[in-house]
Scaffold this active site. Structure first.
Site, short mmCIF file in Angstrom:
data_model
loop_
_atom_site.label_atom_id
_atom_site.label_comp_id
_atom_site.label_asym_id
_atom_site.label_seq_id
_atom_site.Cartn_x
_atom_site.Cartn_y
_atom_site.Cartn_z
N ASP A 1 -63.54 -3.21 5.13
CA ASP A 1 -62.99 -1.84 5.07
C ASP A 1 -61.51 -1.91 4.72
O ASP A 1 -60.92 -2.98 4.70
CB ASP A 1 -63.15 -1.18 6.45
CG ASP A 1 -62.47 -2.00 7.54
OD1 ASP A 1 -61.28 -1.76 7.78
OD2 ASP A 1 -63.11 -2.90 8.13
N ASP B 1 -59.21 -0.42 6.63
CA ASP B 1 -58.58 0.07 7.85
C ASP B 1 -58.38 1.59 7.71
O ASP B 1 -59.36 2.28 7.41
CB ASP B 1 -57.28 -0.70 8.12
CG ASP B 1 -56.87 -0.61 9.58
OD1 ASP B 1 -57.76 -0.52 10.42
OD2 ASP B 1 -55.66 -0.62 9.87
N1 LIG Z 1 -59.94 -2.32 10.28
C1 LIG Z 1 -60.16 -3.24 11.20
N2 LIG Z 1 -59.30 -3.42 12.23
C2 LIG Z 1 -59.53 -4.37 13.17
N3 LIG Z 1 -60.60 -5.16 13.17
C3 LIG Z 1 -61.48 -5.02 12.18
N4 LIG Z 1 -62.61 -5.68 11.90
C4 LIG Z 1 -63.13 -5.17 10.78
N5 LIG Z 1 -62.35 -4.18 10.30
C5 LIG Z 1 -61.31 -4.07 11.15
#
Ligand SMILES: Nc1ncnc2[nH]cnc12
Ligand SMILES: CSC[C@H]1O[C@H](OP(=O)(O)O)[C@H](O)[C@@H]1O
Length: 294
Positions: free
Chosen positions: A212, A214
């Site tokens: 992703d 974030d």
């Molecule tokens: N955006 C994110 N922040 C923290 N841990 C994660 N693991 C996978 N995506 C994450």
């Protein structure tokens, strides 16, 4: 006791290694409590490896609840010298897109409630951690990823992993702060593991699987668990291929890592001042240097 020089810790979405043969489930106790679950020891392409799901096989442990010391001690008991961590991460940079693979070379610690050392209780040690990842092991991972030419996957062979406490994901302000610090990816688990592995003289490297963006990216939805697991399921087969390839390379070309002698000059307390009970807890780590002189 089973012996495996290569360990694999699987994170979110990677709870088993499908290619493992001659599998044995090993339940271990450690002076630091029980690990996340039993270790699965078996052979990957003929090479003995030990696998552990860091959140437990049913994903029942929060990042803050993971018994990192027990997990690393268990790996050490099994004879592990090289430890590969597979982890889901959010991307903090546009060029690292979901489904890409990053092999970080640095960490930033934003954890607050983790015990990240085996030492204390009368025995003081300070390991060097300027280069927290074993460069040769990282190179093995990068070479493996590159050699597989995985469709739609770009390799980023360096980067900074920001390790946050969680379990809530970051705010936009935090995410932008980490970007301004030069963070490449963000996760919640790898930093305590890397520190403890170094103290246990185990070479450690991370295969970070981007799931992703974030919450900082104006054109992408904010991270959700559904997004993480969805993208990891797409990439779990590739991740296992990378690990298999890395294990084969490693088995053919084992190397000495700086991690393997990390404790040589790290302990400050004179051996004659070691409390007996603490030494006993640390004997798996310290016998190599101190047993004969005590
Ligand atoms: N955006 C994110 N922040 C923290 N841990 C994660 N693991 C996978 N995506 C994450
Ligand atoms: C399921 S999203 C957050 C969760 O995923 C990552 O876990 P891991 O590093 O074990 O793959 C992240 O660190 C969080 O623990």
């Amino acid at each position: 006791m089973v012996n495996a020089q290569i360990g694999i810790i699987g994170g979110s979405g990677l709870y088993q290694m499908d290619a493992l043969k001659n599998v044995e489930e090993v339940t271990l106790d450690t002076p630091f409590g029980a690990p996340s679950g039993s270790f699965i020891v078996g052979e990957l392409a003929g090479t003995p490896v030990a696998f552990l799901a860091r959140h437990g096989r049913g994903h029942h442990l929060l990042p803050s609840e993971i018994p990192f010391r027990a997990n690393i001690h268990g790996m050490k008991q099994l004879g592990v010298k090289y430890l590969i961590s597979a982890s889901a991460v959010g991307s903090l940079q546009a060029e690292a897109k979901p489904l890409d693979m990053v092999v970080p070379d640095q960490f930033i610690d934003r954890t607050r409630q983790r015990i990240s050392t085996f030492f204390g209780e009368g025995i003081v040690a300070h390991i060097g951690f300027g280069n927290p990842i074993c460069p040769q092991l990282a190179q093995c991972l990068s070479t493996a990823i590159a050699s597989l030419e995985l469709e739609g996957v770009t390799l980023h062979n360096r980067g900074t992993y920001v390790c946050m406490e969680g379990p809530a994901f970051s705010t936009i302000a935090e995410s932008n702060l980490y970007r301004s610090w030069g963070g490449t990816v963000i996760g919640m688990t790898n930093l305590p593991e890397a520190k403890l592995a170094r103290e246990a003289e185990i070479a450690y490297a991370t295969l970070a699987l981007v799931t992703d963006y974030d919450c900082w990216h104006p054109d992408h939805d904010h991270v959700t668990v559904e997004m993480v697991i969805g993208n990891l399921q797409k990439n779990a087969v590739n991740a296992q291929r990378v690990i298999l390839e890395t294990v084969q390379q490693l088995a053919a070309n084992p190397f000495d890592s700086i991690a393997h002698s990390a404790l040589r000059y790290a302990v400050l307390t004179p051996p004659d001042k070691f409390p007996a009970a603490t030494y006993e807890k640390l004997s798996l780590l310290l016998d190599k240097y101190y047993s004969p002189s005590r």
